[in-house]
Design a protein around this motif. Structure first.
Motif, PDB file in Angstrom:
ATOM      1  N   VAL A   1       0.730  -1.360  -0.456  1.00 44.14           N
ATOM      2  CA  VAL A   1       0.070   0.062  -0.004  1.00 44.14           C
ATOM      3  C   VAL A   1       0.890   1.495   0.118  1.00 44.14           C
ATOM      4  N   VAL A   2       2.338   1.081   0.413  1.00 45.41           N
ATOM      5  CA  VAL A   2       2.819   2.323   0.772  1.00 45.41           C
ATOM      6  C   VAL A   2       3.393   2.402  -0.329  1.00 45.41           C
ATOM      7  N   ALA A   3       4.127   1.582  -1.320  1.00 50.28           N
ATOM      8  CA  ALA A   3       4.495   1.244  -2.753  1.00 50.28           C
ATOM      9  C   ALA A   3       3.699   2.002  -3.810  1.00 50.28           C
ATOM     10  N   ALA A   4       2.487   1.793  -3.493  1.00 45.44           N
ATOM     11  CA  ALA A   4       1.503   1.990  -4.335  1.00 45.44           C
ATOM     12  C   ALA A   4       0.848   3.522  -3.968  1.00 45.44           C
ATOM     13  N   ALA A   5       0.691   3.717  -3.168  1.00 43.80           N
ATOM     14  CA  ALA A   5       0.621   5.036  -2.842  1.00 43.80           C
ATOM     15  C   ALA A   5       1.636   6.205  -2.829  1.00 43.80           C
TER      16      ALA A   5
END
Length: 234
Positions: A170-174
């Motif tokens: 999720v952090v990488a996608a954000a």
């Protein structure tokens, strides 16, 4: 995994067509708000469904196509409904806080009332972060079963929310979406850089969905949710 996700939108023979259609929908959004985004949401649901089958489906490298527009609209409308349900809580808290603050005088705001405003704003921010964190899992839950109720499955949400791999995804996608959003906003309105940015943004959305969807597919065995109504890749 991030590298594979970045390659995923470009996989298969129809990569150019998919990017053109998806980016084109973003372009249309500049003139007709919301409606084209529903189609984009519907397509991202297909991506979540496809990569959620596990590593084998992800490595297949051929994202789903834009065929069956009627099903795409249905998925997009339901995904939009899920998103609205999730953002409603933080939005209500924020509106109540801002509405109450606007009725107070500067002298009152300088006193103890400022603490209440700060507390309300902080609560809205924390709720928004929580929603942003759980929303991908919720959309993936809907993608698996094609039922809105599945997006609120507490067992699924609890399993994914406590998975370290999901947090990293999720952090990488954000981060990926943030960079794409910044790049897509460069240039004057209706300029070439802004036009190209719409296609870049769609590419990033598909890559982000692929990244999160794969992690969810590995975290929650496919047998726990029986997918229905899926669309063939093409």
């Amino acid at each position: 995994m991030l590298r594979e996700s970045l390659r995923y939108p470009l996989g298969g023979d129809g990569a150019a067509e998919r990017i053109i259609v998806g980016g084109g929908l973003h372009v249309v959004t500049a003139f007709v708000p919301l409606v084209p985004l529903i189609l984009v949401f519907g397509y991202l649901v297909r991506v979540l469904d496809h990569v959620g089958d596990g590593p084998a489906a992800f490595r297949d490298g051929t994202p789903p196509g834009f065929g069956d527009w009627r099903a795409l609209v249905v998925d997009g409308v339901k995904a939009t409904l899920v998103i609205l349900c999730y953002v409603a809580g933080p939005l209500v808290v924020l509106l109540v806080t801002l509405g109450g603050a606007s009725e107070l005088s500067p002298e009152t705001l300088a006193g103890t009332a400022s603490i209440a405003v700060l507390a309300g704003s902080t609560a809205a921010l924390l709720a928004a972060l929580g929603v942003a964190y759980l929303l991908p899992a919720a959309l993936a839950g809907y993608a698996r079963e094609r039922r809105v109720r599945a997006a609120f499955d507490r067992s699924l949400l609890r399993t994914t929310a406590t998975d370290a791999r999901y947090f990293v995804a999720v952090v990488a996608a954000a981060g990926l979406l943030s960079v794409a959003a910044v790049l897509s906003s460069l240039g004057a309105p209706r300029s070439v850089p802004r036009f190209v940015g719409f296609f870049l943004l769609f590419y990033a959305e598909v890559a982000a969905a692929a990244l999160v969807g794969r992690v969810l597919g590995e975290s929650v065995p496919a047998g726990e949710n029986v997918p229905a109504g899926r669309t063939e890749a093409g």
